[in-house]
Design a protein around this motif. Structure first.
Motif, PDB file in Angstrom:
ATOM      1  N   ASN A  31      -1.566  -5.151 -11.030  1.00  0.00           N
ATOM      2  CA  ASN A  31      -0.275  -4.957 -10.103  1.00  0.00           C
ATOM      3  C   ASN A  31      -0.773  -4.634  -8.707  1.00  0.00           C
ATOM      4  O   ASN A  31      -1.100  -3.531  -7.904  1.00  0.00           O
ATOM      5  CB  ASN A  31       0.478  -3.672 -10.457  1.00  0.00           C
ATOM      6  N   ARG A 100      -1.612  -2.550  -2.757  1.00  0.00           N
ATOM      7  CA  ARG A 100      -0.492  -2.547  -3.455  1.00  0.00           C
ATOM      8  C   ARG A 100       0.655  -3.450  -3.135  1.00  0.00           C
ATOM      9  O   ARG A 100       0.820  -3.629  -1.813  1.00  0.00           O
ATOM     10  CB  ARG A 100       0.004  -1.213  -3.816  1.00  0.00           C
ATOM     11  N   ARG A 102       4.468  -4.182  -1.712  1.00  0.00           N
ATOM     12  CA  ARG A 102       5.391  -3.466  -1.213  1.00  0.00           C
ATOM     13  C   ARG A 102       6.483  -2.869  -2.023  1.00  0.00           C
ATOM     14  O   ARG A 102       6.789  -3.796  -2.929  1.00  0.00           O
ATOM     15  CB  ARG A 102       6.211  -4.084   0.100  1.00  0.00           C
ATOM     16  N   THR A 103       6.945  -1.723  -1.873  1.00  0.00           N
ATOM     17  CA  THR A 103       7.998  -1.291  -3.099  1.00  0.00           C
ATOM     18  C   THR A 103       9.273  -2.070  -2.957  1.00  0.00           C
ATOM     19  O   THR A 103       9.787  -2.325  -1.990  1.00  0.00           O
ATOM     20  CB  THR A 103       8.404   0.151  -2.719  1.00  0.00           C
ATOM     21  N   GLY A 104       9.414  -2.723  -4.175  1.00  0.00           N
ATOM     22  CA  GLY A 104      10.700  -3.675  -4.106  1.00  0.00           C
ATOM     23  C   GLY A 104      10.690  -4.689  -3.821  1.00  0.00           C
ATOM     24  O   GLY A 104      11.481  -5.754  -3.690  1.00  0.00           O
ATOM     25  N   ASP A 114      -0.653  -3.900   4.755  1.00  0.00           N
ATOM     26  CA  ASP A 114      -0.347  -3.691   3.277  1.00  0.00           C
ATOM     27  C   ASP A 114      -1.616  -3.330   2.615  1.00  0.00           C
ATOM     28  O   ASP A 114      -1.520  -3.381   1.324  1.00  0.00           O
ATOM     29  CB  ASP A 114       0.392  -4.978   2.911  1.00  0.00           C
TER      30      ASP A 114
END
Length: 128
Positions: A31, A100, A102-104, A114
């Motif tokens: 991830n 990681r 980005r959220t969503g 990022d």
């Protein structure tokens, strides 16, 4: 601790090809995003391609779309940047980065903020 090691840079004539490699050490999950950036003297860092390790979907900057391909070998945790039809303006230090998603977000992008982990860079020089 995540470590990224790039290789594959060099000197080519315009129209030639190179393949850069980025080996990632220390990740225990898929991830995460991997991206390639480049920077030449006097210019801002430019994100050229990104890939989501878990799924493999990709992003390309308009300047390299159709000429560069980002891919991965999951078994070896290695990502590649295959560069075709190289131009003198592609001359730069190329960096691999990881971070990681980005959220969503639906995928990964080549935006510096990022990314947390960076490789040491590999030089690409294209002569006319």
């Amino acid at each position: 601790q995540v470590q990224l090691v790039e290789s594959g840079g060099g000197s080519v004539q315009a129209g030639g090809s190179l393949r850069l490699s980025c080996a990632a050490f220390g990740y225990t999950t898929r991830n995460y995003c991997v991206a390639w950036f480049r920077q030449s003297p006097g210019k801002e860092r430019e994100g050229v391609a990104a890939l989501y390790a878990g799924i493999g979907n990709t992003f390309y900057a308009p300047s390299v779309q159709g000429r560069f391909t980002i891919s991965q070998d999951n078994a070896k945790s290695t990502r590649f940047l295959q560069m075709y039809d190289l131009k003198p303006e592609d001359t730069a230090m190329y960096y691999c980065a990881a971070g990681r998603p980005r959220t969503g977000a639906a995928g990964c992008y080549a935006t510096s903020s990022d990314y947390v982990y960076w490789g040491q860079g590999t030089q690409v020089t294209v002569s006319s």
